[in-house]
Design a protein around this motif. Structure first.
Motif, PDB file in Angstrom:
ATOM      1  N   PHE A 198       2.272  -7.546  17.724  1.00 55.47           N
ATOM      2  CA  PHE A 198       2.770  -7.711  16.361  1.00 55.47           C
ATOM      3  C   PHE A 198       3.822  -8.811  16.269  1.00 55.47           C
ATOM      4  CE2 PHE A 198       5.448  -6.425  12.668  1.00 55.47           C
ATOM      5  CZ  PHE A 198       4.476  -6.580  11.694  1.00 55.47           C
ATOM      6  N   ASP A 199       3.763  -9.555  15.163  1.00 63.18           N
ATOM      7  CA  ASP A 199       4.701 -10.653  14.880  1.00 63.18           C
ATOM      8  C   ASP A 199       5.549 -10.301  13.667  1.00 63.18           C
ATOM      9  OD1 ASP A 199       6.017 -13.020  14.292  1.00 63.18           O
ATOM     10  OD2 ASP A 199       4.245 -13.942  13.378  1.00 63.18           O
ATOM     11  N   PRO A 200       6.790  -9.834  13.859  1.00 66.19           N
ATOM     12  CA  PRO A 200       7.629  -9.430  12.717  1.00 66.19           C
ATOM     13  C   PRO A 200       8.104 -10.590  11.862  1.00 66.19           C
ATOM     14  CG  PRO A 200       8.876  -9.303  14.762  1.00 66.19           C
ATOM     15  CD  PRO A 200       7.467  -9.612  15.145  1.00 66.19           C
ATOM     16  N   GLU A 201       7.940 -11.809  12.328  1.00 63.53           N
ATOM     17  CA  GLU A 201       8.316 -12.966  11.520  1.00 63.53           C
ATOM     18  C   GLU A 201       7.224 -13.287  10.493  1.00 63.53           C
ATOM     19  OE1 GLU A 201      11.246 -14.442  11.658  1.00 63.53           O
ATOM     20  OE2 GLU A 201      11.869 -13.066  13.240  1.00 63.53           O
ATOM     21  N   GLY A 202       5.988 -13.094  10.889  1.00 59.87           N
ATOM     22  CA  GLY A 202       4.880 -13.432  10.009  1.00 59.87           C
ATOM     23  C   GLY A 202       4.370 -12.273   9.173  1.00 59.87           C
ATOM     24  N   PHE A 203       4.684 -11.037   9.605  1.00 61.12           N
ATOM     25  CA  PHE A 203       4.209  -9.845   8.903  1.00 61.12           C
ATOM     26  C   PHE A 203       5.353  -8.849   8.750  1.00 61.12           C
ATOM     27  CE2 PHE A 203       0.334 -11.739  10.373  1.00 61.12           C
ATOM     28  CZ  PHE A 203      -0.645 -11.349   9.459  1.00 61.12           C
ATOM     29  N   SER A 204       5.172  -7.919   7.839  1.00 61.33           N
ATOM     30  CA  SER A 204       6.161  -6.867   7.636  1.00 61.33           C
ATOM     31  C   SER A 204       5.449  -5.537   7.458  1.00 61.33           C
ATOM     32  CB  SER A 204       7.047  -7.170   6.416  1.00 61.33           C
ATOM     33  OG  SER A 204       6.261  -7.422   5.265  1.00 61.33           O
ATOM     34  N   VAL A 205       6.168  -4.454   7.724  1.00 62.14           N
ATOM     35  CA  VAL A 205       5.612  -3.104   7.635  1.00 62.14           C
ATOM     36  C   VAL A 205       6.350  -2.343   6.545  1.00 62.14           C
ATOM     37  CG1 VAL A 205       5.168  -0.947   8.873  1.00 62.14           C
ATOM     38  CG2 VAL A 205       5.034  -3.148  10.084  1.00 62.14           C
ATOM     39  N   TRP A 206       5.593  -1.657   5.674  1.00 56.80           N
ATOM     40  CA  TRP A 206       6.174  -1.004   4.504  1.00 56.80           C
ATOM     41  C   TRP A 206       5.695   0.439   4.388  1.00 56.80           C
ATOM     42  CZ3 TRP A 206       9.349  -3.815   1.069  1.00 56.80           C
ATOM     43  CH2 TRP A 206       9.438  -5.184   1.347  1.00 56.80           C
ATOM     44  N   ARG A 207       6.592   1.281   3.954  1.00 54.40           N
ATOM     45  CA  ARG A 207       6.204   2.639   3.546  1.00 54.40           C
ATOM     46  C   ARG A 207       5.831   2.592   2.071  1.00 54.40           C
ATOM     47  NH1 ARG A 207       9.605   8.359   3.990  1.00 54.40           N
ATOM     48  NH2 ARG A 207       8.431   9.465   2.367  1.00 54.40           N
ATOM     49  N   VAL A 208       4.756   3.277   1.711  1.00 54.78           N
ATOM     50  CA  VAL A 208       4.323   3.316   0.313  1.00 54.78           C
ATOM     51  C   VAL A 208       4.201   4.773  -0.120  1.00 54.78           C
ATOM     52  CG1 VAL A 208       1.906   3.114   1.054  1.00 54.78           C
ATOM     53  CG2 VAL A 208       2.508   2.636  -1.307  1.00 54.78           C
ATOM     54  N   ASP A 209       4.775   5.085  -1.289  1.00 55.55           N
ATOM     55  CA  ASP A 209       4.742   6.439  -1.844  1.00 55.55           C
ATOM     56  C   ASP A 209       4.357   6.375  -3.313  1.00 55.55           C
ATOM     57  OD1 ASP A 209       6.094   8.416   0.242  1.00 55.55           O
ATOM     58  OD2 ASP A 209       7.252   6.563   0.284  1.00 55.55           O
ATOM     59  N   PHE A 210       3.427   7.229  -3.736  1.00 53.95           N
ATOM     60  CA  PHE A 210       3.086   7.329  -5.156  1.00 53.95           C
ATOM     61  C   PHE A 210       4.260   7.950  -5.903  1.00 53.95           C
ATOM     62  CE2 PHE A 210       0.777   9.655  -8.673  1.00 53.95           C
ATOM     63  CZ  PHE A 210       0.475   8.507  -9.389  1.00 53.95           C
ATOM     64  N   LYS A 211       4.680   7.315  -7.007  1.00 57.90           N
ATOM     65  CA  LYS A 211       5.899   7.711  -7.699  1.00 57.90           C
ATOM     66  C   LYS A 211       5.774   8.988  -8.528  1.00 57.90           C
ATOM     67  CE  LYS A 211       7.705   2.985  -8.393  1.00 57.90           C
ATOM     68  NZ  LYS A 211       8.067   1.997  -9.441  1.00 57.90           N
ATOM     69  N   TYR A 212       4.557   9.410  -8.812  1.00 58.01           N
ATOM     70  CA  TYR A 212       4.383  10.516  -9.766  1.00 58.01           C
ATOM     71  C   TYR A 212       3.610  11.678  -9.137  1.00 58.01           C
ATOM     72  CZ  TYR A 212       5.421   6.427 -12.595  1.00 58.01           C
ATOM     73  OH  TYR A 212       5.995   5.274 -13.098  1.00 58.01           O
ATOM     74  N   PRO A 213       4.152  12.306  -8.087  1.00 57.70           N
ATOM     75  CA  PRO A 213       3.418  13.389  -7.421  1.00 57.70           C
ATOM     76  C   PRO A 213       3.137  14.575  -8.330  1.00 57.70           C
ATOM     77  CG  PRO A 213       5.712  13.331  -6.683  1.00 57.70           C
ATOM     78  CD  PRO A 213       5.474  12.079  -7.478  1.00 57.70           C
ATOM     79  N   GLU A 214       3.930  14.731  -9.399  1.00 58.92           N
ATOM     80  CA  GLU A 214       3.697  15.846 -10.314  1.00 58.92           C
ATOM     81  C   GLU A 214       2.374  15.709 -11.053  1.00 58.92           C
ATOM     82  OE1 GLU A 214       6.015  12.681 -12.551  1.00 58.92           O
ATOM     83  OE2 GLU A 214       6.109  13.639 -10.579  1.00 58.92           O
TER      84      GLU A 214
END
Length: 416
Positions: A298-314
């Protein structure tokens, strides 16, 4: 009125207004922190230390007692003033109040929320699903209408917590889902709703209901068009001598292809397509697995890692529907497929779930990659320390064994 504590909420949150209504009818009041910013403050460690779910409404009293979930808070507030009668005056009345609260939450709201979510572009639209939920709604409304045809309130002769549930649960239906013709089919439900919403002590809390005359129809989100560079004018082709009386059509060159700005990023040694193949063909964990491959290359300069969460679980109901929603979101990211990888899942069970996972994206700005999907703003993105503090979350999301707040991975999808 004496304040009993602090209530974290947003101004338009119906379930929080139910709590405020319970407090007013009990001769009590709640404070609201003026500085609270939703989706920011409720993600902070100090908030999560008090309210493990991170959800609002959330309540804290002066002694440090905390609660989340709107119904639990409303019941607690009502219990502080038993003489107000919001929880009934006998064990049987209390049971009936719980019965009708549960009925609204399990028979009415699960049919309203998905339609409202689709109309507001927070959920992928499906005509079949909208029709399905609209067809389910009349039956529970009919049960309520028959029950209310011989009484003013749901239980007993005075307003109770069950009536406050009705006042908060139906506003979305009347403002977004059903029109005048449908309202008139259930006159006793409407009369009861207006009785609760227009109660002298509660009218200012609820605010006006903006009824619609005709049920709203789905309209696709507007597409934003990128400005295209003007094509240079082509020189007119010389006319043939023997066709002097005929006009030649101008030769217009093909429109230049608009280049994606992500293509201009510095070249990376991390090959996303190789990673997708490794993830698909290797075990995720263990020696020689996909995670080992990832950390090595992995190349952290060229790529990034993100957490994604749906905002409306209700708004999430059945697990298979939430899984389909993830698939729909991935389909709408097709324009950026060569710049991203995602592993996202449904955690929990029907009517008690959330959507969460990870994305690996080209560059350091998630918006540049995902804004090709019209519903990307329905998801919250947070950059991860994938090899440090967030390593456990990152690996679990890729291995499909992620567990959050007691909710286990039920189904998932990967975009590759």
């Amino acid at each position: 009125m004496a304040s009993i504590g602090t209530l974290y909420m947003t101004p338009v949150m119906a379930s929080a207004k139910k709590i405020k209504a319970a407090a007013v009818l009990s001769g009590l009041s709640v404070d609201h922190p003026a500085s609270y910013v939703h989706y920011e403050d409720n993600k902070k460690p100090e908030f999560l230390a008090k309210f493990a779910s991170g959800k609002i409404p959330a309540f804290e009293d002066p002694e440090g007692f905390t609660l989340f979930e709107g119904t639990a808070i409303a019941r607690y507030v009502a219990a502080l003033a038993p003489n107000a009668g919001l929880l009934g005056h006998s064990l049987k009345e209390s049971a009936l109040i719980d019965q009708w609260i549960s009925y609204y939450q399990t028979e009415i709201l699960p049919n309203i929320r998905p339609i409202a979510g689709m109309l507001a572009h927070r959920l992928p639209y499906s005509k079949a699903l909208e029709t399905h939920y609209r067809e389910l709604l009349p039956r529970p409304l009919g049960v309520l209408d028959k029950h209310l045809s011989t009484r003013t309130y749901l239980v007993g002769e005075r307003i109770t917590l069950a009536d406050l549930e009705a006042g908060s649960a139906l506003v979305m239906m009347y403002e977004q889902i059903i029109g005048k013709e449908q309202r008139e089919q259930f006159p006793h439900v409407l009369r009861h709703y207006e009785t609760i919403r227009n109660h002298p002590k509660l009218k200012d809390i609820w605010g006006p209901t903006e009824y619609i005359d005709v049920q709203k129809a789905y309209t696709p989100p507007a597409k934003t068009k990128e400005a295209k560079p003007a094509a240079p004018k082509a020189a007119a082709a010389p006319k043939k001598k023997d066709d002097a009386d005929e006009e030649d059509e101008p030769l217009v060159p093909a429109e230049p292809k608009v280049k994606n700005p992500l293509d201009d990023l510095p070249k990376s040694n991390f090959n996303l397509e190789d990673w997708k193949r490794a993830y698909s063909n290797m075990d995720t964990r263990g020696s020689g697995g996909a995670l080992e491959w990832f950390y090595e290359k992995f190349d952290p300069e060229g790529f990034s890692v993100w957490r994604v969460d749906f905002k409306y679980p209700e708004e999430l109901t059945q697990v298979f529907m939430s899984s389909n929603q993830i698939g729909g979101f991935f389909n709408r990211l097709e324009g950026s497929r060569k710049y991203l990888f995602g592993s996202v899942g449904v955690l929990g069970a029907a009517n008690d779930s959330k959507i969460s996972g990870v994305f690996i994206l080209r560059g350091q700005d998630h918006k540049a990659v995902v804004d090709c999907a019209p519903d990307w703003e329905s998801y919250e993105f947070k950059k991860l320390d994938y090899a440090g503090a967030d390593k456990e979350f990152f690996e679990a999301a890729l291995a499909w064994d992620l567990e959050l707040d007691g909710k286990k991975w039920a189904d998932g999808k990967a975009v590759s």
